[in-house]
Motif scaffolding. Structure first.
Motif, PDB file in Angstrom:
ATOM      1  N   CYS A 163      57.403 -15.957  59.997  1.00  0.00           N
ATOM      2  CA  CYS A 163      58.281 -15.184  59.111  1.00  0.00           C
ATOM      3  C   CYS A 163      59.232 -14.250  59.862  1.00  0.00           C
ATOM      4  O   CYS A 163      60.259 -13.831  59.309  1.00  0.00           O
ATOM      5  CB  CYS A 163      57.444 -14.378  58.117  1.00  0.00           C
ATOM      6  SG  CYS A 163      56.584 -15.393  56.886  1.00  0.00           S
ATOM      7  N   GLY A 174      55.913 -11.075  48.625  1.00  0.00           N
ATOM      8  CA  GLY A 174      57.325 -11.114  48.280  1.00  0.00           C
ATOM      9  C   GLY A 174      58.276 -10.727  49.389  1.00  0.00           C
ATOM     10  O   GLY A 174      59.489 -10.944  49.265  1.00  0.00           O
ATOM     11  N   PRO A 185      60.359 -14.556  53.963  1.00  0.00           N
ATOM     12  CA  PRO A 185      61.662 -15.213  53.778  1.00  0.00           C
ATOM     13  C   PRO A 185      61.663 -16.144  52.574  1.00  0.00           C
ATOM     14  O   PRO A 185      60.605 -16.642  52.159  1.00  0.00           O
ATOM     15  CB  PRO A 185      61.839 -16.004  55.083  1.00  0.00           C
ATOM     16  CG  PRO A 185      60.969 -15.322  56.074  1.00  0.00           C
ATOM     17  CD  PRO A 185      59.791 -14.798  55.304  1.00  0.00           C
ATOM     18  N   LYS A 186      62.833 -16.386  52.011  1.00  0.00           N
ATOM     19  CA  LYS A 186      62.934 -17.205  50.801  1.00  0.00           C
ATOM     20  C   LYS A 186      62.535 -18.654  51.035  1.00  0.00           C
ATOM     21  O   LYS A 186      62.284 -19.386  50.081  1.00  0.00           O
ATOM     22  CB  LYS A 186      64.343 -17.131  50.229  1.00  0.00           C
ATOM     23  CG  LYS A 186      65.434 -17.658  51.155  1.00  0.00           C
ATOM     24  CD  LYS A 186      66.810 -17.502  50.510  1.00  0.00           C
ATOM     25  CE  LYS A 186      67.917 -18.033  51.418  1.00  0.00           C
ATOM     26  NZ  LYS A 186      69.265 -17.850  50.786  1.00  0.00           N
ATOM     27  N   TRP A 187      62.479 -19.061  52.313  1.00  0.00           N
ATOM     28  CA  TRP A 187      62.058 -20.437  52.620  1.00  0.00           C
ATOM     29  C   TRP A 187      60.541 -20.550  52.846  1.00  0.00           C
ATOM     30  O   TRP A 187      60.043 -21.616  53.243  1.00  0.00           O
ATOM     31  CB  TRP A 187      62.816 -20.980  53.836  1.00  0.00           C
ATOM     32  CG  TRP A 187      63.042 -20.010  54.960  1.00  0.00           C
ATOM     33  CD1 TRP A 187      64.135 -19.210  55.159  1.00  0.00           C
ATOM     34  CD2 TRP A 187      62.147 -19.731  56.050  1.00  0.00           C
ATOM     35  NE1 TRP A 187      63.975 -18.450  56.303  1.00  0.00           N
ATOM     36  CE2 TRP A 187      62.787 -18.760  56.875  1.00  0.00           C
ATOM     37  CE3 TRP A 187      60.901 -20.217  56.419  1.00  0.00           C
ATOM     38  CZ2 TRP A 187      62.194 -18.255  58.028  1.00  0.00           C
ATOM     39  CZ3 TRP A 187      60.295 -19.721  57.575  1.00  0.00           C
ATOM     40  CH2 TRP A 187      60.946 -18.751  58.352  1.00  0.00           C
ATOM     41  N   LEU A 207      57.161 -20.167  50.554  1.00  0.00           N
ATOM     42  CA  LEU A 207      56.751 -20.058  49.152  1.00  0.00           C
ATOM     43  C   LEU A 207      55.250 -20.293  48.992  1.00  0.00           C
ATOM     44  O   LEU A 207      54.636 -20.998  49.799  1.00  0.00           O
ATOM     45  CB  LEU A 207      57.501 -21.094  48.306  1.00  0.00           C
ATOM     46  CG  LEU A 207      59.015 -20.930  48.175  1.00  0.00           C
ATOM     47  CD1 LEU A 207      59.606 -22.095  47.380  1.00  0.00           C
ATOM     48  CD2 LEU A 207      59.359 -19.608  47.520  1.00  0.00           C
TER      49      LEU A 207
END
Length: 335
Positions: A201, A220, A223-225, A227
């Motif tokens: 991350c 949260g 990173p957005k990648w 999940l």
């Protein structure tokens, strides 16, 4: 021809979703062959798996076997049969990984790829002797996916080898663009995984796709990648590499959709070590006891079209009819 009133009790060990998954796949095949399966398993978890896989829903008896890792080590796991209702009305019984059912029904089947008493480091010698006593007394019939079957099962049981337990025999080699990192349940290796995730991350995005991680380890701020894994069929279709503790349930779902397995596991877990070794022998995985090594191998494979082509050849040879073949064995052996 199987009579519709033929009742089969399927008892799932409640230590992990993989046990429930296997019994659900078997229930679906039994139903297709005309029998009426009853699943003894935690109801909430069972319904979740059914929804995720859009699979057949058997009659569910809410049941927890109380056979977690600590229960085996402290000796409490051997009392699990005390929580069962009367089983005399069932034509056949399948007990997943749990031998003690044979004291209640000597004609019961055992299912699974291992036996707890031979798979856990630190288990009391008296418990192993008790397992030997049960095996010698009853010489049980056991159904096991040949890809994962522990070597000792061939000597200690009447082993019926089958393929992987799948909800459907139709699977494709998707070779998606994502990676899964999962520890499953019952393990004690979370710290090592957290260290790797922190490294991932805080670096540049290492792959083109998404990195799915164990939901309990996601937050949260990542990173957005990165999940939280939802373990749906759609997610599994997107996986190219699975960096996992190689429990049979998660590994099966990954393999059936074309992913390659990169194993890691805690010291002393003979089941995970044996599964990892067998995946390597079958040509569909790598045996890496450490997660950092498994991650490096996964990244190397991710970018190698040559290695992916080799993996596909091994994938094409996998037997996916385990649930159907198991159901046929069970029904043919009903007196």
């Amino acid at each position: 021809m199987v009579k519709k009133q033929t009742k089969v009790a399927l008892i799932a060990c409640s230590n992990g979703m993989g046990h429930i998954r296997r019994m659900l796949a078997l229930a679906s095949s039994l139903n297709e062959l005309g029998a009426t399966p009853y699943l003894f398993a935690p109801k909430r978890k069972s319904e979740k798996l059914i929804k995720l896989n859009n699979s057949y829903m058997p009659k569910i008896i809410d049941f927890k076997s109380a056979t977690q890792y600590d229960d085996w080590l402290n000796g409490n796991a051997y009392n699990w049969t005390h929580y069962l209702p009367d089983l005399s009305d069932y034509d056949s019984i399948v007990s997943d990984n749990l031998l003690e059912i044979l004291y209640i029904r000597k004609d019961a089947w055992i299912s699974g790829s291992f036996l707890w008493q031979y798979s856990l480091s630190g288990i009391a010698s008296d418990n192993v002797k008790n397992a030997e006593k049960i095996l010698n007394q009853f010489n049980p019939k056991m159904i096991s996916s040949s890809l994962f079957s522990a070597d000792y099962l061939y000597k200690k049981t009447r082993l019926f080898k089958v393929g992987l337990f799948s909800f459907s025999s139709k699977h494709e080699y998707y070779n998606g663009s994502d990676i899964l990192i999962s520890i499953g349940t019952g393990g004690s290796i979370g710290n090592e995984v957290e260290i790797l995730l922190d490294k991932i991350c805080t670096s540049n995005k290492p792959i083109d796709g998404i990195i799915w991680i164990e939901p309990s380890l996601w937050n949260g701020s990542m990173p957005k990648w990165v999940l939280p894994a939802d373990f749906t069929p759609d997610m599994y279709k997107k996986i190219r590499c699975a960096v996992v503790r190689p429990g049979v349930g998660t590994v099966t779902d990954c393999l059936l959709n074309g992913a390659r397995i990169f194993s890691f596991y805690e010291a002393g877990n003979y089941e995970m070590k044996d599964n990892s070794r067998k995946l390597k022998i079958a040509g569909v995985g790598e045996d890496s006891s450490r997660i950092d090594q498994a991650w490096d191998l996964a990244l190397n494979y991710y970018d190698s079209s040559f290695k992916q082509a080799q993996h596909k050849k091994a994938f094409d040879s996998i037997d996916r009819n385990g649930a159907k073949d198991a159901a046929e064995h069970i029904l043919k052996n009903i007196a």
